[in-house]
Design an enzyme around this catalytic site. Sequence first.
Site, PDB file in Angstrom:
ATOM      1  N   ARG A  74      80.328 -33.569 -96.342  1.00  0.00           N
ATOM      2  CA  ARG A  74      79.893 -33.001 -95.064  1.00  0.00           C
ATOM      3  C   ARG A  74      80.931 -33.362 -94.008  1.00  0.00           C
ATOM      4  NH1 ARG A  74      73.821 -33.921 -93.031  1.00  0.00           N
ATOM      5  NH2 ARG A  74      74.496 -36.034 -92.609  1.00  0.00           N
ATOM      6  N   SER A 111      69.332 -25.541 -96.340  1.00  0.00           N
ATOM      7  CA  SER A 111      68.453 -26.442 -95.575  1.00  0.00           C
ATOM      8  C   SER A 111      67.283 -25.668 -94.979  1.00  0.00           C
ATOM      9  CB  SER A 111      69.234 -27.089 -94.423  1.00  0.00           C
ATOM     10  OG  SER A 111      70.186 -27.980 -94.941  1.00  0.00           O
ATOM     11  N   LYS A 142      71.118 -37.225 -86.775  1.00  0.00           N
ATOM     12  CA  LYS A 142      70.709 -35.822 -86.583  1.00  0.00           C
ATOM     13  C   LYS A 142      69.884 -35.767 -85.308  1.00  0.00           C
ATOM     14  CE  LYS A 142      70.177 -31.844 -89.110  1.00  0.00           C
ATOM     15  NZ  LYS A 142      71.192 -30.853 -89.167  1.00  0.00           N
TER      16      LYS A 142
END
Length: 206
Positions: A38, A107, A136
């Site tokens: 990521r 997701s 997040k």
Amino acid sequence: MSNIYKLYLVTDDKQSISELCYVVAEAIKGGVTMVQIREKHGDVRQFIERSAAVKQVLEGSGVPLIINDRVDVALAVKADGVHLGQTDMPASLARKLIGPDMILGLSVENETQLREAQELPVDYLGISAIFSTPTKTNIIKEWGIDGLTKAVKESRLPLVAIGGINEMNIKEIADTQVSGIALVSAICHAESPKQASEELLGLMGR
């Protein structure tokens, strides 16, 4: 076939390439079953470089390499799959580009997305966030254990839980019968990523 989603490592883009490769090498020795690269800073050349380096580390391990967000990077490094967010390329278009054999994840952040995703050409769903987390900040929904339990019953696709999961709550998450558990900090920032992975698998108890 063994469950490739079981212990799913998502890498930390703030770690240097050597740290990244060290974490991945140790984590797979500890039993991690899937690795997702990521990168959030948008430098595609660097993303390709880091992904290619991790691909070399994974060579011969049988652990699939998944690229987050970027179909072009996944194709460039011949990764095993790609994982899309809700604002990335539509899953049906990504499937056309990557072909039938690459792994495609998506997701989902609420019940509507979970329902709609059942009809898409994807292999698994990342369900986020189970608990709110400092990494997040734009969370739409915190599923919690009850929400996750319900989602597992409703989804015909394998689910991978992510968000705020650590050694304190991983057993509870595993008990929902979710297919996989994805972790960033609990492995990437551990003193020994190998030992951390082994201990997390032990706590999952299956």
